[in-house]
Design an enzyme around this catalytic site. Structure first.
Site, mmCIF file in Angstrom:
data_model
loop_
_atom_site.group_PDB
_atom_site.id
_atom_site.type_symbol
_atom_site.label_atom_id
_atom_site.label_comp_id
_atom_site.label_asym_id
_atom_site.label_seq_id
_atom_site.Cartn_x
_atom_site.Cartn_y
_atom_site.Cartn_z
ATOM 1 N N ARG A 48 0.820 -1.216 0.000
ATOM 2 C CA ARG A 48 0.000 0.000 0.000
ATOM 3 C C ARG A 48 0.852 1.263 0.000
ATOM 4 O O ARG A 48 0.407 2.318 -0.436
ATOM 5 C CB ARG A 48 -0.978 0.022 1.193
ATOM 6 C CG ARG A 48 -1.783 1.327 1.251
ATOM 7 C CD ARG A 48 -2.962 1.285 2.206
ATOM 8 N NE ARG A 48 -2.617 0.830 3.522
ATOM 9 C CZ ARG A 48 -1.951 1.559 4.436
ATOM 10 N NH1 ARG A 48 -1.550 2.772 4.155
ATOM 11 N NH2 ARG A 48 -1.703 1.049 5.614
ATOM 12 N N TYR A 102 -12.602 14.002 -19.873
ATOM 13 C CA TYR A 102 -13.052 12.624 -19.651
ATOM 14 C C TYR A 102 -14.221 12.662 -18.656
ATOM 15 O O TYR A 102 -14.151 13.358 -17.636
ATOM 16 C CB TYR A 102 -11.888 11.772 -19.113
ATOM 17 C CG TYR A 102 -12.363 10.488 -18.509
ATOM 18 C CD1 TYR A 102 -13.070 9.555 -19.277
ATOM 19 C CD2 TYR A 102 -12.162 10.199 -17.168
ATOM 20 C CE1 TYR A 102 -13.550 8.385 -18.712
ATOM 21 C CE2 TYR A 102 -12.632 9.028 -16.600
ATOM 22 C CZ TYR A 102 -13.331 8.127 -17.375
ATOM 23 O OH TYR A 102 -13.812 6.977 -16.812
ATOM 24 N N ASP A 174 -3.744 15.768 -18.026
ATOM 25 C CA ASP A 174 -3.989 14.347 -18.269
ATOM 26 C C ASP A 174 -3.415 14.044 -19.656
ATOM 27 O O ASP A 174 -3.932 14.509 -20.670
ATOM 28 C CB ASP A 174 -5.508 14.086 -18.205
ATOM 29 C CG ASP A 174 -5.864 12.625 -18.445
ATOM 30 O OD1 ASP A 174 -5.089 11.910 -19.102
ATOM 31 O OD2 ASP A 174 -6.958 12.209 -17.995
ATOM 32 N N LYS A 199 -4.887 2.528 -20.492
ATOM 33 C CA LYS A 199 -5.013 2.730 -21.942
ATOM 34 C C LYS A 199 -3.701 2.386 -22.643
ATOM 35 O O LYS A 199 -3.230 1.272 -22.527
ATOM 36 C CB LYS A 199 -5.451 4.164 -22.226
ATOM 37 C CG LYS A 199 -6.452 4.737 -21.225
ATOM 38 C CD LYS A 199 -7.764 3.989 -21.164
ATOM 39 C CE LYS A 199 -8.706 4.695 -20.185
ATOM 40 N NZ LYS A 199 -9.802 3.886 -19.722
HETATM 41 N N1 PLP Z 1 -8.324 9.964 -18.311
HETATM 42 C C1 PLP Z 1 -8.810 9.705 -19.534
HETATM 43 C C2 PLP Z 1 -8.484 10.647 -20.659
HETATM 44 C C3 PLP Z 1 -9.611 8.590 -19.754
HETATM 45 O O1 PLP Z 1 -10.106 8.351 -20.966
HETATM 46 C C4 PLP Z 1 -9.900 7.732 -18.662
HETATM 47 C C5 PLP Z 1 -10.756 6.534 -18.828
HETATM 48 O O2 PLP Z 1 -11.358 6.313 -19.844
HETATM 49 C C6 PLP Z 1 -9.391 8.048 -17.402
HETATM 50 C C7 PLP Z 1 -8.596 9.153 -17.267
HETATM 51 C C8 PLP Z 1 -9.694 7.193 -16.210
HETATM 52 O O3 PLP Z 1 -8.868 6.077 -16.189
HETATM 53 P P1 PLP Z 1 -9.191 4.713 -15.421
HETATM 54 O O4 PLP Z 1 -10.368 4.095 -16.088
HETATM 55 O O5 PLP Z 1 -7.915 3.950 -15.556
HETATM 56 O O6 PLP Z 1 -9.493 5.058 -14.006
#
Ligand code: PLP
Length: 389
Positions: A48, A102, A174, A199
């Site tokens: 953790r 997102y 992001d 991803k």
């Molecule tokens: N950021 C983006 C651009 C995403 O497309 C996603 C999920 O689709 C996330 C963050 C969230 O990621 P996670 O599903 O691994 O929590």
């Protein structure tokens, strides 16, 4: 490590010689470790606390790829995003965020963020002259996406950094859709980078993971918060992410080239109203993407002339899997209004420019011609949906 990115993907963070001569770092499937006299709670070796050998190796690789001092892997992209935001914006403080994000991040900011004692305002990133009006005396940070989900918009990221510097804000980004292959935000002045490693970084649709990358000081604050919140990545998932990362460059460059072919095919198709892909010269994001990024990415979205036929078209395709998420070796197709952005109301989606019939496509590693032939057949057959084999 002074090597180029492709070499660092393979060699950064690798112990040489490996344990017992192993070429690949084994999985340390041990929750805890013998006490070695550590004086700080955060240094105790425990999964953790994000410090197993699998974590440490991954942190070194990720930091090297983004040109950062430090990195942290997390249990999901959302764990990375929420923890990085909470560590950067304190109770009673205010965040500026890109309007079209997102869906999970957007919903977190509209639903949970106020309950956590923070406030947020959304910005139209295409209108920098409107940003300053959203500042409050307690604004601490600005949060954007390199290539936005699901409209693939690319904005003037240098201007975001300049605005952050001017107003003393932490600049967070992001970088999931671009990955360090196409953009390395820290080189351009951003303070903290977050990823959904679920991803492209992992790339095989078999784990959920995230990452936070930045200076040692900023990442240390995020680590200490995550150590308490508990969103740590399991060593087995660390191992899979580590393995996936090594092929990131070849996968993403190939997928990006295929996405360009697919985008061109869709753009000329009479059933398609609009394609959102920054690689197309017709995209309003094209010039900014060309100037700022090393590649346009492998995500695109599009609208049909008859948007009510979106679901039938997706079902009529044979190759892409109709599923949320993205960045895998297999093409994936989804309608964001029903999946990634279903947490937004219809009005919120409209305000963000997300059409109810918008189709989002994550282009995989299939042969480009097989994909376009499959899509062409689906356009012809979508009045009698086929079952996907
Ligand atoms: N950021 C983006 C651009 C995403 O497309 C996603 C999920 O689709 C996330 C963050 C969230 O990621 P996670 O599903 O691994 O929590």
């Amino acid at each position: 490590m002074g090597y180029r990115l492709d070499t660092r993907l393979i060699h950064a963070g690798e112990a040489r010689p490996g344990k017992d001569g192993a070429v690949v770092l084994p999985i340390y499937q041990s929750a805890n470790y013998e006490f070695a006299g550590e004086s700080d709670y955060n240094d105790l070796k425990y999964i953790r606390l994000n410090n197993s050998p699998n974590h440490v190796a991954l942190h070194q690789k990720l930091a090297s790829l983004e040109g950062a001092e430090a990195a942290l892997v997390t249990a999901s992209g959302m764990a990375a995003i929420t923890t990085a935001l909470l560590a950067s914006v304190g109770h009673g403080e205010h965040l500026l965020a890109q309007g079209c994000l997102y869906g999970g991040t957007h919903t977190f900011l509209t639903h949970d963020w106020p309950d956590l004692g923070r406030t947020a305002s959304f910005l139209d990133l295409s209108r920098p002259e409107s940003w300053a009006a959203r500042l409050t005396p307690s604004t601490r940070a600005i949060y954007v996406e390199t290539i936005s989900n699901p409209l693939m918009q690319v904005h003037d990221l240098a201007q975001v950094v300049q605005f952050a510097r001017q107003h003393g804000l932490v600049a967070l980004i992001d970088n999931t859709f671009a990955t360090p292959i196409h953009y390395r935000p820290l080189e351009h002045g951003f303070d903290l980078v977050v990823h959904s490693c679920t991803k492209y970084l992992n790339g095989h649709s078999d784990i959920v993971a995230g990452a936070v990358v930045g200076s040692s000081e900023r990442v240390r604050r995020v680590v200490h918060l995550l150590n308490h919140l508990g969103g740590s990545l399991d060593p087995h998932a660390c191992f899979l992410l580590h393995r996936g990362l090594k092929t990131l460059a070849v996968r993403l460059r190939h997928q990006t080239a295929t996405a360009m072919e697919v985008a061109r095919f869709l753009e000329q198709h009479p059933a398609v109203k609009k394609v959102h892909y920054p690689g197309l010269p017709s995209s309003p994001s094209h010039q900014l993407a060309q100037r700022q990024l090393d590649g346009f990415g492998a995500m695109l979205s599009f609208e049909l002339l008859e948007p009510e036929r979106a679901d039938a078209w997706m079902q009529a395709t044979h190759l892409p899997v109709v599923a949320a998420s993205l960045g895998g070796v297999e093409s994936l197709v989804t309608r964001p209004a029903t999946t990634s952005h279903s947490g937004l109301t219809v009005d919120e989606r409209r305000a963000a420019g997300i059409d109810e019939g918008l189709i989002r496509l994550s282009v995989g590693l299939e042969d480009p011609q097989d994909l376009t032939e499959d899509f062409q057949a689906a356009f012809q057959l979508d009045r009698q949906p086929l079952s996907v084999p």
